[in-house]
Every structure is written in C-alpha cells, then in structure tokens.
Design a protein around this motif. Structure first.
Motif, PDB file in Angstrom:
ATOM      1  N   LEU A   1       0.833  -1.209   0.000  1.00  0.00           N
ATOM      2  CA  LEU A   1       0.000   0.000   0.000  1.00  0.00           C
ATOM      3  C   LEU A   1       0.868   1.258   0.000  1.00  0.00           C
ATOM      4  O   LEU A   1       0.552   2.255  -0.657  1.00  0.00           O
ATOM      5  CB  LEU A   1      -0.920  -0.021   1.225  1.00  0.00           C
ATOM      6  CG  LEU A   1      -2.318   0.582   1.064  1.00  0.00           C
ATOM      7  CD1 LEU A   1      -3.087  -0.091  -0.045  1.00  0.00           C
ATOM      8  CD2 LEU A   1      -3.079   0.508   2.372  1.00  0.00           C
ATOM      9  N   ASP A   2       1.985   1.190   0.737  1.00  0.00           N
ATOM     10  CA  ASP A   2       2.916   2.331   0.772  1.00  0.00           C
ATOM     11  C   ASP A   2       3.481   2.608  -0.622  1.00  0.00           C
ATOM     12  O   ASP A   2       3.567   3.766  -1.054  1.00  0.00           O
ATOM     13  CB  ASP A   2       4.064   2.044   1.750  1.00  0.00           C
ATOM     14  CG  ASP A   2       3.588   1.892   3.182  1.00  0.00           C
ATOM     15  OD1 ASP A   2       2.509   2.433   3.506  1.00  0.00           O
ATOM     16  OD2 ASP A   2       4.281   1.230   3.969  1.00  0.00           O
ATOM     17  N   ARG A   3       3.843   1.537  -1.342  1.00  0.00           N
ATOM     18  CA  ARG A   3       4.406   1.710  -2.689  1.00  0.00           C
ATOM     19  C   ARG A   3       3.355   2.279  -3.652  1.00  0.00           C
ATOM     20  O   ARG A   3       3.661   3.117  -4.512  1.00  0.00           O
ATOM     21  CB  ARG A   3       4.926   0.364  -3.218  1.00  0.00           C
ATOM     22  CG  ARG A   3       6.118  -0.199  -2.456  1.00  0.00           C
ATOM     23  CD  ARG A   3       7.416   0.549  -2.768  1.00  0.00           C
ATOM     24  NE  ARG A   3       7.772   0.512  -4.182  1.00  0.00           N
ATOM     25  CZ  ARG A   3       8.421  -0.477  -4.771  1.00  0.00           C
ATOM     26  NH1 ARG A   3       8.766  -1.552  -4.072  1.00  0.00           N
ATOM     27  NH2 ARG A   3       8.740  -0.407  -6.062  1.00  0.00           N
ATOM     28  N   LEU A   4       2.121   1.815  -3.520  1.00  0.00           N
ATOM     29  CA  LEU A   4       1.050   2.325  -4.380  1.00  0.00           C
ATOM     30  C   LEU A   4       0.771   3.801  -4.089  1.00  0.00           C
ATOM     31  O   LEU A   4       0.469   4.584  -4.998  1.00  0.00           O
ATOM     32  CB  LEU A   4      -0.229   1.501  -4.189  1.00  0.00           C
ATOM     33  CG  LEU A   4      -0.189   0.066  -4.729  1.00  0.00           C
ATOM     34  CD1 LEU A   4      -1.463  -0.672  -4.363  1.00  0.00           C
ATOM     35  CD2 LEU A   4       0.006   0.051  -6.238  1.00  0.00           C
ATOM     36  N   ALA A   5       0.888   4.182  -2.820  1.00  0.00           N
ATOM     37  CA  ALA A   5       0.692   5.589  -2.451  1.00  0.00           C
ATOM     38  C   ALA A   5       1.779   6.456  -3.082  1.00  0.00           C
ATOM     39  O   ALA A   5       1.518   7.583  -3.524  1.00  0.00           O
ATOM     40  CB  ALA A   5       0.693   5.735  -0.929  1.00  0.00           C
TER      41      ALA A   5
ATOM     42  N   TYR B   1      -5.511   7.584   1.995  1.00  0.00           N
ATOM     43  CA  TYR B   1      -4.744   6.347   2.186  1.00  0.00           C
ATOM     44  C   TYR B   1      -5.471   5.540   3.257  1.00  0.00           C
ATOM     45  O   TYR B   1      -5.590   5.987   4.400  1.00  0.00           O
ATOM     46  CB  TYR B   1      -3.327   6.697   2.626  1.00  0.00           C
ATOM     47  CG  TYR B   1      -2.435   5.529   2.979  1.00  0.00           C
ATOM     48  CD1 TYR B   1      -1.528   5.023   2.054  1.00  0.00           C
ATOM     49  CD2 TYR B   1      -2.478   4.934   4.242  1.00  0.00           C
ATOM     50  CE1 TYR B   1      -0.686   3.959   2.380  1.00  0.00           C
ATOM     51  CE2 TYR B   1      -1.647   3.869   4.570  1.00  0.00           C
ATOM     52  CZ  TYR B   1      -0.756   3.399   3.627  1.00  0.00           C
ATOM     53  OH  TYR B   1       0.076   2.341   3.942  1.00  0.00           O
ATOM     54  N   THR B   2      -5.982   4.351   2.894  1.00  0.00           N
ATOM     55  CA  THR B   2      -6.801   3.582   3.835  1.00  0.00           C
ATOM     56  C   THR B   2      -6.290   2.143   3.963  1.00  0.00           C
ATOM     57  O   THR B   2      -6.591   1.300   3.118  1.00  0.00           O
ATOM     58  CB  THR B   2      -8.285   3.558   3.388  1.00  0.00           C
ATOM     59  OG1 THR B   2      -8.707   4.879   3.076  1.00  0.00           O
ATOM     60  CG2 THR B   2      -9.166   2.967   4.485  1.00  0.00           C
TER      61      THR B   2
ATOM     62  N   LEU C   1      -6.261  -4.999  -3.333  1.00  0.00           N
ATOM     63  CA  LEU C   1      -5.951  -3.568  -3.263  1.00  0.00           C
ATOM     64  C   LEU C   1      -6.690  -2.817  -4.360  1.00  0.00           C
ATOM     65  O   LEU C   1      -6.906  -3.333  -5.453  1.00  0.00           O
ATOM     66  CB  LEU C   1      -4.442  -3.354  -3.421  1.00  0.00           C
ATOM     67  CG  LEU C   1      -3.538  -4.262  -2.566  1.00  0.00           C
ATOM     68  CD1 LEU C   1      -2.087  -4.144  -3.010  1.00  0.00           C
ATOM     69  CD2 LEU C   1      -3.668  -3.922  -1.092  1.00  0.00           C
ATOM     70  N   THR C   2      -7.095  -1.596  -4.048  1.00  0.00           N
ATOM     71  CA  THR C   2      -7.607  -0.681  -5.068  1.00  0.00           C
ATOM     72  C   THR C   2      -6.723   0.558  -5.029  1.00  0.00           C
ATOM     73  O   THR C   2      -6.275   0.979  -3.957  1.00  0.00           O
ATOM     74  CB  THR C   2      -9.079  -0.297  -4.814  1.00  0.00           C
ATOM     75  OG1 THR C   2      -9.246   0.203  -3.485  1.00  0.00           O
ATOM     76  CG2 THR C   2      -9.994  -1.502  -5.004  1.00  0.00           C
ATOM     77  N   ALA C   3      -6.463   1.136  -6.207  1.00  0.00           N
ATOM     78  CA  ALA C   3      -5.505   2.248  -6.262  1.00  0.00           C
ATOM     79  C   ALA C   3      -5.910   3.250  -7.326  1.00  0.00           C
ATOM     80  O   ALA C   3      -6.348   2.896  -8.420  1.00  0.00           O
ATOM     81  CB  ALA C   3      -4.106   1.710  -6.552  1.00  0.00           C
ATOM     82  N   GLY C   4      -5.762   4.524  -6.975  1.00  0.00           N
ATOM     83  CA  GLY C   4      -6.038   5.606  -7.900  1.00  0.00           C
ATOM     84  C   GLY C   4      -5.718   6.924  -7.225  1.00  0.00           C
ATOM     85  O   GLY C   4      -5.260   6.957  -6.072  1.00  0.00           O
TER      86      GLY C   4
ATOM     87  N   LEU D   1       2.388  -4.419 -11.477  1.00  0.00           N
ATOM     88  CA  LEU D   1       2.128  -2.976 -11.457  1.00  0.00           C
ATOM     89  C   LEU D   1       3.364  -2.203 -11.010  1.00  0.00           C
ATOM     90  O   LEU D   1       3.718  -1.168 -11.596  1.00  0.00           O
ATOM     91  CB  LEU D   1       0.939  -2.683 -10.535  1.00  0.00           C
ATOM     92  CG  LEU D   1       0.458  -1.233 -10.444  1.00  0.00           C
ATOM     93  CD1 LEU D   1       0.075  -0.688 -11.820  1.00  0.00           C
ATOM     94  CD2 LEU D   1      -0.720  -1.111  -9.490  1.00  0.00           C
ATOM     95  N   ILE D   2       4.047  -2.709 -10.008  1.00  0.00           N
ATOM     96  CA  ILE D   2       5.257  -2.045  -9.517  1.00  0.00           C
ATOM     97  C   ILE D   2       6.366  -2.126 -10.570  1.00  0.00           C
ATOM     98  O   ILE D   2       7.086  -1.152 -10.819  1.00  0.00           O
ATOM     99  CB  ILE D   2       5.720  -2.681  -8.185  1.00  0.00           C
ATOM    100  CG1 ILE D   2       4.684  -2.425  -7.081  1.00  0.00           C
ATOM    101  CG2 ILE D   2       7.083  -2.150  -7.778  1.00  0.00           C
ATOM    102  CD1 ILE D   2       4.402  -0.956  -6.794  1.00  0.00           C
ATOM    103  N   GLU D   3       6.478  -3.291 -11.192  1.00  0.00           N
ATOM    104  CA  GLU D   3       7.528  -3.475 -12.195  1.00  0.00           C
ATOM    105  C   GLU D   3       7.337  -2.537 -13.390  1.00  0.00           C
ATOM    106  O   GLU D   3       8.298  -1.918 -13.870  1.00  0.00           O
ATOM    107  CB  GLU D   3       7.514  -4.933 -12.682  1.00  0.00           C
ATOM    108  CG  GLU D   3       8.604  -5.241 -13.701  1.00  0.00           C
ATOM    109  CD  GLU D   3       8.470  -6.635 -14.292  1.00  0.00           C
ATOM    110  OE1 GLU D   3       9.122  -6.883 -15.321  1.00  0.00           O
ATOM    111  OE2 GLU D   3       7.730  -7.469 -13.723  1.00  0.00           O
TER     112      GLU D   3
END
Length: 364
Positions: free
Chosen positions: A49-53, A61-62, A284-287, A328-330
């Motif tokens: 979650l930290d990386r997605l943030a 951030y939840t 996880l959901t991210a945006g 996604l990170i890659e």
C-alpha cells in the motif's frame, strides 16, 4: 478483523494492548484494573500500500485495520460471575478470534493470582471458564430448539449438531474441536460460542528469552507442548519490549529489534498469525482518489469481493480488471501494464488472490 484479548490477571494483557494500540488502557499490578473493555483500532502495516501511495499520490490512504478488545483478567469461576466474569466474557462473544496471553516469565515483582507460574495450568483455567460459559449458552439454545423441533425442519436439523457440540464441551473440549460441514456451520452463524473461535496463544516472555524461547524458556516449552494438538497459532512477545517499541519511530524500532536479535515486532507477528489462522488475504484498489487494502476470506470470488466496497458493485457486477501488484510495480503504471497485456479481465467465477490490484466494472 476483530480480536479479543483474554488471560488471567497480571499476565501482561493490558500492557500488550497498550503497546499494540497506543490506547493508554490502565495497566497496574493488581487484578481487575481493567473493568470496562478497552477497544483500540490498529492499521495493518502493508508495504504494498505504501508503494502504491508513492505511485498515485492519492488524496486518501486507507489500510486494513484490526480492532482489539481487551477485557479484565479472568479467574476461576468467571463463567459464574467471579471477578465480574460473565460481564467480561460477553464483550468478546462477537470477535473473530481470541488472543490468549499466557505468562511465560518468572520473578516475583509482578504477582501471579495462583502465586506460581504454570502456563499449562493457566491455559486450562481460562479454557475451562470459556467452556462453562458456552455450556450455559448452549443449554438455553438446546431447550429452545428442542421445543421448536416438533414442527420445524430447520430446528430438527440443528438439534443433533447442538448435541454433538454439547458432548464435546461436557468432556472438556472446545466447540472448535467438533467437525462441522459448511451447512452445519451456517446453522450456527448467529450463535457466538467462545470456544468455537480460533485462538492465538501469545507467550509473554522476558526480554532475555525473546530471541530464542524454545531453547531458553521452559515456560514457553510447556505452553507449546500443552497446546500442540489444537489448531492454534502460538507467538512469542515481551509486552514490556512492545511498550518500548511503541514509543519509537519506525527507523528506531527496526534498530532496536536488530539489537535484540529478533526479526519483527509482536504486532507484526500477531497480524500475520491472525491472517493465517482466519484464512484472510487482502486485495488492493488504487487511484488518485484513494489507495486502499480490503480484507477478504481466501477463496472469495470477484463479485463478493466487489461487494466489500459497495453492495451495488456486487449487484451490478460486470467484470474485474485485475493486475498483480508485482506487475504494477515493475511496469510503473496501470496503463503500462495494460499495454504489456498484464491486465486481465475476470468474470464472476474468478477467485481473488492476495495482492490483486483491482478495478471493478459494474452497472446498476
């Protein structure tokens, strides 16, 4: 996730609760200093979650959270009201799992209600009280179901299940030792038996024994031997060390853990143990609006996972657009993953995986 903390008085329950939640619950060297239940909510640390943030810079951030409920120490006779036991036990009937804190350190500075330290005896004392409390509840349910069974097929099916559980409890075994089918479990969803809940035994050891309890601490060895046949987790903490860690920032915490020769804090151990025990995973959901972790049971399908976000998502589910967190990170962005063919379109039968980053499509 909701975890209830139980144990005898003065075993380190409230000290541990304070450290885990930084809630400042009263902690003192005498029984029943915790009269009302203490409740604290803890964010689940998640590096993903930290990386997605960092990637999305979201407005919100939840993380996933765990709620801890700390009740007063239980004593012999708690199921019949000793030490306000009945009142205390009612506070943990709705938790998902029980964290049973067991004293595994010697010394006379902190008094023990039985004057001596004996983890097996202490576990047996608490388990007996939980079993007795469940028996009282079960007897009332059996009486009600038996009366209804004369003309109710659902009650007729439930009665033998309750009787099997009663046999186990009367022989000193917890309700979770009774093997139930999925349909039998469904019959009891509104029946909060304490001994049906999974257990994490939390051995509270001294600082000197924290790094290698199996070699250095006979109390821990005794506890592990006593509970080895239960389907339970066992972790080792030093409540005093946890209290000191809770006062440090993240960098200093890691340095302190390194000095002690241990890899992770008691909180991290407890979170991992509870996820394993309950069979939980996170998607996880991210945006730009929010990055968020959602806790689900392993085996949950996409529409039901979508329903965790909003009932409309499940009702009008069309598909789930899924990309593994590592991909996604890659690639560095959702669009880059899409161009590389790494975003999958999954339907109603897709079983969610830990670390799935998901965009749900729905129409209502």
């Amino acid at each position: 996730m909701k975890l209830g903390i139980v144990g005898l008085p003065n075993v380190g329950k409230s000290t541990l609760f304070n450290a885990l939640t930084k809630a400042g619950a009263e902690s003192a060297n005498y029984p029943f200093c915790t009269i009302d239940p203490n409740v604290g909510v803890v964010a689940v640390p998640d590096e993903r979650l930290d990386r997605l943030a960092e990637m999305y810079h979201p407005k919100k951030y939840t993380p996933a959270v765990i709620e801890f409920v700390d009740i007063a120490g239980l004593v012999k006779g708690a199921s019949h009201g000793e030490g306000l036991g009945n009142k205390f036990l009612s506070h943990i009937r709705e938790v998902d799992a029980i964290v049973h804190v067991v004293r595994c350190f010697g010394g006379s500075e902190i008094t023990h209600v039985e004057d001596t330290v004996d983890p097996a005896r202490d576990v047996d004392t608490i388990n007996t009280e939980l079993i007795l409390a469940d028996l009282e509840l079960l007897e009332r349910r059996v009486d009600r179901v038996r009366k209804a069974a004369k003309g109710d097929k659902a009650a007729q099916a439930e009665l033998p299940v309750l009787e099997r559980i009663g046999e186990a409890l009367n022989s000193g075994k917890p309700a979770r030792s009774v093997s139930l089918t999925e349909s039998e479990q469904d019959m009891l969803t509104d029946f909060p038996l304490l001994t049906a809940k999974p257990v994490i035994y939390c051995a509270n050891v001294s600082e000197d024994d924290l790094a290698s309890p199996k070699e250095d601490n006979p109390y821990y060895v005794s506890l592990a031997e006593y509970v080895k046949n239960e389907n339970a987790e066992i972790i080792t903490v030093c409540a005093r060390i946890e209290a000191e860690l809770s006062e440090l920032d993240e960098e200093d915490q890691q340095a302190y853990l390194d000095d002690l020769g241990i890899k992770e804090s008691g909180l991290d151990q407890l979170i991992r143990a509870s996820y394993r025990l309950l069979g939980y995973i996170s998607f996880l959901t991210a945006g730009e609006k929010e990055v968020r972790a959602w806790t689900i049971v392993k085996g949950t399908k996409a529409p039901q996972a979508a329903g965790k976000i909003h009932s409309d998502f499940e009702r009008g589910f069309i598909r789930a657009e899924v990309v593994p967190y590592a991909s996604l990170i890659e690639k560095g962005s959702y669009n880059a993953c899409k161009e590389a063919g790494l975003v999958r379109s999954e339907g109603k039968d897709y079983v969610m995986q830990d670390g799935d980053v998901v965009l749900f499509r729905f129409n209502v």
